[in-house]
Design a protein around this motif. Structure first.
Motif, short mmCIF file in Angstrom:
data_model
loop_
_atom_site.label_atom_id
_atom_site.label_comp_id
_atom_site.label_asym_id
_atom_site.label_seq_id
_atom_site.Cartn_x
_atom_site.Cartn_y
_atom_site.Cartn_z
N ARG A 39 -59.96 5.67 -32.99
CA ARG A 39 -60.82 6.79 -33.36
C ARG A 39 -61.76 6.40 -34.49
N ARG A 58 -55.40 6.13 -33.82
CA ARG A 58 -56.13 6.31 -35.07
C ARG A 58 -57.11 5.18 -35.30
N SER A 107 -54.37 6.45 -15.67
CA SER A 107 -53.32 7.10 -16.44
C SER A 107 -51.96 6.81 -15.83
N LEU A 165 -58.35 8.24 -27.31
CA LEU A 165 -57.15 8.49 -26.51
C LEU A 165 -57.24 7.78 -25.17
N ASP A 166 -58.42 7.83 -24.60
CA ASP A 166 -58.65 7.12 -23.35
C ASP A 166 -58.32 5.65 -23.45
N GLN A 183 -54.68 4.84 -23.91
CA GLN A 183 -54.00 4.85 -22.61
C GLN A 183 -54.19 3.52 -21.90
N ARG A 207 -54.72 17.22 -25.99
CA ARG A 207 -56.12 16.89 -25.78
C ARG A 207 -56.98 18.08 -26.15
N ARG A 208 -58.12 17.77 -26.65
CA ARG A 208 -59.02 18.84 -27.06
C ARG A 208 -59.80 19.38 -25.88
N SER A 240 -55.86 13.01 -17.99
CA SER A 240 -56.07 11.83 -18.83
C SER A 240 -57.03 10.85 -18.17
N ARG A 298 -60.92 9.91 -16.58
CA ARG A 298 -62.31 10.11 -16.99
C ARG A 298 -63.13 10.31 -15.73
N ARG A 310 -60.35 16.96 -37.87
CA ARG A 310 -59.97 18.27 -38.38
C ARG A 310 -60.51 18.45 -39.79
N THR A 319 -49.73 6.36 -31.88
CA THR A 319 -50.50 7.02 -32.93
C THR A 319 -51.35 6.02 -33.71
N TRP A 352 -53.99 12.75 -38.15
CA TRP A 352 -54.07 12.97 -36.71
C TRP A 352 -52.81 12.50 -36.00
N GLU A 353 -52.18 13.39 -35.30
CA GLU A 353 -51.04 13.00 -34.46
C GLU A 353 -51.46 13.26 -33.03
N PRO A 354 -52.02 12.27 -32.38
CA PRO A 354 -52.73 12.53 -31.14
C PRO A 354 -51.80 12.74 -29.95
N GLU A 388 -61.50 11.70 -28.17
CA GLU A 388 -61.24 11.66 -26.73
C GLU A 388 -61.30 10.23 -26.20
N GLU A 407 -59.15 16.53 -42.58
CA GLU A 407 -59.37 15.09 -42.56
C GLU A 407 -60.76 14.71 -43.05
N ASP A 448 -66.42 18.12 -18.57
CA ASP A 448 -67.53 18.42 -19.47
C ASP A 448 -68.64 17.38 -19.36
#
Lengths: 173, 247
Positions: A34, A31, B189, A44-45, A48, B69-70, B237, B239, A104, A27, B64-66, A41, A107, B208
């Motif tokens: 981000r 954050r 991933s 998150l990528d 990872q 996925r959106r 996950s 790309r 959101r 997390t 944000w608690e990621p 997105e 936020e 997308d």
């Protein structure tokens, strides 16, 4: 046969350590990224990828201690090269420019909008300096180690970032 | 003067981070007294603290608690070439990988997980790495909806790399860096689960305009929901080459 069995052990051990790191830092890193990238997105990528890099590193060298500093350093390098690669800096200043996917409603405080607008205007190194310190909570010394520079250079970058943030604040209020 | 202003930046930064000593604060005040342009640019100590409070507030607002996925609004479907690596912590045989097979008509690729030759032990793990990637992904076909996936995918530029397309029954290379399939220099991933690995999963990934996956549909189940889920999770996950369809 026996060799294959033994060879599988470090992988399991590395996996366990990456698991533990991910539980604690996923997390936080997401954050941080981000904020840097302005894109959840992408954040998150990259998050990872940081853990994947940790996994590979531990596979090569199971004894290596991986600290929060290592994770942030890897994340920062990833974010900076990402920002450079794109050239057109895509740090979207939240809703003022209509990035409604990454943030959101609750936020999107004025402070958050200001910070993101300022970060979008900054060179990546300055953005990293202010986010690592006053946002992620590291001292200038710790941030300097992550960014591969000196504490004074970090302070200077923070100062320049602050100057931009200040101008953004007057711009919108 | 310029040098002094550079020094003032360092001092202002230290004040901003609340790391400045009394002497440094004094030095900063003295500089401001002689330098109107620094006053304009950074302001005094109170002003610096006011600006930095903004960052603290922004940080406090972060909720944000990621994990999830959106989803994106526009998408098209591209076929996924995925390979899965079975990494077992406690399996006697070196796990084998995996065939990537393109199925004839349906724009789908098979993910074939290796059959294990020894009975699995309870604590084994399955790591699925989508290998979009053995060759670079081709630009997505324009008329996807019409099902124009029969052109050979492999005509995209040859892989620069050391990442082979694995064949079934070929022993997996040692788990080092080069054995992890990557797309544009990136591995994609890791998904972990406890499951025996055996079967074939066909999936479709909707992508997308930014190359982010939107939806994963299992078109052919391996017969094991947990394996299907892991393949999809890994695929989600990754790309991809961005969609070129307009909204």
């Amino acid at each position: 046969m026996e060799e294959a069995y033994l060879a599988a052990q470090p992988a399991a051990a590395a996996q366990a350590r990456v698991d533990a790191l991910a539980r604690e830092y996923h997390t936080k890193l997401a954050r941080y990224l981000r904020r840097m990238l302005g894109d959840s997105e992408l954040a998150l990528d990259l998050t990872q990828e940081v853990f994947l890099a940790a996994y590979r590193t531990l596979q090569r060298d199971p004894e290596r201690p991986l600290t929060a500093g290592w994770l942030y350093k890897t994340a920062t390098n990833g974010a900076i090269s990402q920002l450079r690669r794109r050239r057109i800096v895509r740090m979207l200043p939240l809703e003022r420019e209509g990035d409604d996917r990454s943030w959101r409603i609750d936020e999107r405080s004025a402070a958050s909008l200001d910070l993101q607008a300022a970060l979008a205007k900054l060179p990546p190194e300055q953005a990293a300096a202010i986010v690592l310190t006053s946002y992620a909570g590291y001292s200038s010394g710790e941030a300097a180690a992550m960014l591969g520079t000196t504490p004074d250079a970090v302070r200077q970058r923070v100062c320049r970032a602050m100057k931009i943030l200040r101008s953004v604040m007057t711009e919108y209020t | 003067m310029k040098e002094r202003c550079a020094r003032a930046e360092v001092l202002a930064g230290a004040i901003a981070l609340d790391e400045a000593s009394a002497a440094e604060r004094e030095e900063y005040r003295n500089h401001l007294a002689t330098c109107p342009s620094c006053v304009r640019a950074f302001g005094g100590e109170r002003e610096i603290e006011r600006v930095m409070t903004r960052v603290a507030h922004a940080r406090a607002a972060e909720t944000w608690e990621p994990l999830p996925r959106r989803r994106a609004s526009h998408a098209h479907v591209i076929p996924l070439r995925a390979a899965a690596i079975v990494l077992a912590g406690a399996i006697v045989f070196a796990p084998q990988v995996v065939a990537v097979e393109r199925m004839a008509v349906v724009p789908t690729y098979r993910v074939v997980l290796a059959r294990q030759t020894a009975p699995p032990r309870p604590a084994q793990r399955l790591i699925v790495v989508p290998s979009i990637a053995s060759t670079p992904i081709p630009a997505p076909a324009r008329n996807v909806a019409a099902g124009a996936f029969d052109e050979p995918v492999a005509q995209a530029t040859a892989p620069a790399s050391n990442v082979p397309i694995w064949r079934r029954d070929e022993a997996m290379p040692a788990q080092n860096e080069t054995s992890i399939p990557v797309f544009s220099g990136r591995a994609d991933s890791i998904v972990m689960m406890q499951a025996p690995a055996d079967g074939t999963t066909g999936i479709e990934i909707a992508v997308d305009g930014h190359g982010a996956p939107v939806r994963c549909t299992v078109t052919k189940s391996s017969g094991r929901p947990e394996v299907d889920a892991a393949v999809c999770k890994a695929a989600m996950s990754a790309r991809y080459a961005p969609s070129q369809q307009r909204r």
